[in-house]
Design an enzyme around this catalytic site. Structure first.
Site, PDB file in Angstrom:
ATOM      1  N   LYS A 206      12.507  -1.299   8.996  1.00 33.59           N
ATOM      2  CA  LYS A 206      12.438  -1.021  10.434  1.00 33.59           C
ATOM      3  C   LYS A 206      12.518   0.493  10.620  1.00 33.59           C
ATOM      4  O   LYS A 206      13.588   1.084  10.601  1.00 33.59           O
ATOM      5  CB  LYS A 206      13.577  -1.696  11.195  1.00 33.59           C
ATOM      6  CG  LYS A 206      13.512  -1.435  12.702  1.00 33.59           C
ATOM      7  CD  LYS A 206      14.696  -2.034  13.420  1.00 33.59           C
ATOM      8  CE  LYS A 206      14.640  -1.714  14.910  1.00 33.59           C
ATOM      9  NZ  LYS A 206      14.758  -0.261  15.196  1.00 33.59           N
TER      10      LYS A 206
ATOM     11  N   ASP B 196      15.674  11.294  -1.152  1.00 36.06           N
ATOM     12  CA  ASP B 196      14.662  12.353  -1.120  1.00 36.06           C
ATOM     13  C   ASP B 196      15.263  13.733  -1.374  1.00 36.06           C
ATOM     14  O   ASP B 196      14.577  14.637  -1.852  1.00 36.06           O
ATOM     15  CB  ASP B 196      13.923  12.346   0.218  1.00 36.06           C
ATOM     16  CG  ASP B 196      12.917  11.203   0.311  1.00 36.06           C
ATOM     17  OD1 ASP B 196      12.878  10.371  -0.621  1.00 36.06           O
ATOM     18  OD2 ASP B 196      12.174  11.130   1.307  1.00 36.06           O
TER      19      ASP B 196
ATOM     20  N   SER C  73      16.810   0.110   9.575  1.00 39.20           N
ATOM     21  CA  SER C  73      16.888   1.159  10.586  1.00 39.20           C
ATOM     22  C   SER C  73      17.745   2.346  10.146  1.00 39.20           C
ATOM     23  O   SER C  73      17.383   3.059   9.216  1.00 39.20           O
ATOM     24  CB  SER C  73      17.412   0.547  11.889  1.00 39.20           C
ATOM     25  OG  SER C  73      17.261   1.427  12.964  1.00 39.20           O
TER      26      SER C  73
END
Length: 434
Positions: A322, A308, A297
């Protein structure tokens, strides 16, 4: 009360009938859906009435309706749930970092109650519970068809009381019973230290109300302007997640710009993009993020954002996956719905859901093998009588590793790998500059 409820139902049905007739006249497809809703409401009312009148023992209407709501939520996904007022209060307490229980994050995976992650330094963690363990029984009763909230209720309890978990692990041939004594769980979300060669280490155990404040304090203590860090290990292994806003703000601590995460759902107001801003105090040293199967999560959001945006290398094992947003919707009677309303997307636009974050460098967690027999008898320069002592031996410069740190790195192959990467990074840069 029953008459009043029936009167309300009759009124609702009458309105639906009028609406349905109008829809037939206008040939509206939306109303066709309402006609089906009317049929389903009528069916529900018939079943409710039949159970109340004919079940072998009297059952309170509230119990039946709550059971129906629980069943409805369970049909959605493992993370949506109906919370009674007591459960809702417990959730609010949990986000503040203190609650009674054993200290694990759980989910329903392939219809089986499964451990997402044990929380560090809790009874479950100390009892050896691991990410991926299947909880097939609680106190001798099967967990088949159990809901998340029901499981939480069974696992929570007063301090110093015991609960027995029947655990099945992939490497085991049969289940084992593990007795755990409940404690008041006070989660320390941030731990920090420095290893040799000015390699900083910050452990984020979960994302709670004070995590950002504690992280900033740890960074201030570690990254001295006169003696800056040469690298930083951000350890989020077995971090089950937590508050979205904390994940966004913690990502922003390390990023000067760029998208952190976006959320997309059916409702337009649930489509959001969170971006970093330049605060002027972001760490400049290289970063390695440690993850594993228990990283979930909010911890996956931070990992995805740093990778990224090319701010960190991800090391360890693939994360839990998740990638959904749960919205807490309070209800009038003090209860609440925890409803999955959107999905997370990393800055590159990839969904985390059921995929997780795949590390740039995969390192399995295992005990690093001891040196082969006889290795300790090899003679080195420092063993020769009268050898010229190193600066470290003379106590002139450098930081000596404590016995505890040496032991930690011996037991933790992933942490050792992360530190080795950062050391190599510094060596590589020095080589290029020279």
């Amino acid at each position: 009360m029953k008459r009043r409820m029936k009167a309300v139902l009759v009124l609702a049905v009458s309105l639906l009938c009028i609406w349905s007739l109008w829809s037939l006249y206008t040939n509206s497809p939306a109303i066709a859906l309402d006609r089906q809703t009317y049929k389903n409401i009528k069916l529900f009312n018939e079943v409710l009435d039949m159970v109340q009148k004919n079940y072998v023992e009297p059952v309170e209407q509230k119990t039946l309706i709550q059971g129906a709501i629980n069943g409805m939520m369970k049909s959605l996904d493992p993370h949506s749930a109906f919370m009674t007022p007591d459960m809702y209060r417990e959730l609010e307490v949990e986000t503040r970092g203190s609650f009674g229980g054993i200290g694990i994050e759980i989910t329903i995976f392939k219809d089986i109650l499964t451990v997402v992650s044990p929380i560090e330094d809790t009874p479950a963690y100390q009892a050896g519970i691991q990410a991926g363990d299947q909880i097939i029984g609680i106190d001798g009763k099967s967990t088949k068809n159990i809901s998340i909230m029901e499981a939480v209720r069974k696992l929570r309890g007063p301090e110093d009381t015991k609960v027995t978990l029947t655990i099945m692990r992939e490497s085991w041939t049969k289940p084992k019973d593990i007795d755990i004594t409940r404690k008041i769980i006070k989660i320390q979300s941030i731990k920090a230290r420095t290893y040799e060669d000015r390699i900083g280490y910050i452990r984020i155990a979960s994302f709670q109300e004070n995590t950002l404040r504690d992280l900033r304090k740890a960074l201030k203590n570690l990254d001295n302007p006169t003696l800056p860090l040469k690298g930083l290990v951000l350890d989020m292994r077995n971090n089950p997640g937590g508050l979205l806003n904390q994940a966004v703000e913690i990502s922003d601590v390390f990023l000067k710009s760029g998208v952190i995460v976006s959320t997309k759902g059916r409702a337009k107001n649930l489509e959001n993009t969170f971006s970093a801003k330049d605060n002027g105090d972001e760490p400049v040293c290289p970063i390695v993020v440690l993850v594993n199967e228990g990283t979930a999560s909010a911890a996956e959001i931070v990992s995805g954002a740093l990778r990224d945006n090319r701010r960190a290398i991800i090391v360890g094992a693939p994360t839990f996956g998740k990638g959904s947003v749960q919205t807490i919707i309070p209800l009038e009677d003090g209860s609440a719905l925890k409803l999955t309303t959107a999905k997370y997307y990393t800055p590159s636009g990839r969904s985390i859901q059921a995929e997780g974050i795949v590390p740039d460098i995969t390192i399995k967690h295992h005990r690093i093998a001891e040196e082969k027999e006889g290795a300790e008898n090899r003679i080195r320069e420092r063993d020769l009588k009268g050898h010229i002592k190193s600066p470290q031996e003379n106590g002139e410069t450098g930081e000596e590793k404590s016995a505890k740190e040496v032991e930690e790195l011996t037991r933790d192959s992933q942490l050792k790998g992360a530190i080795d990467i950062l050391k190599s990074w510094d060596i590589f840069q020095k080589t290029i500059r020279s």
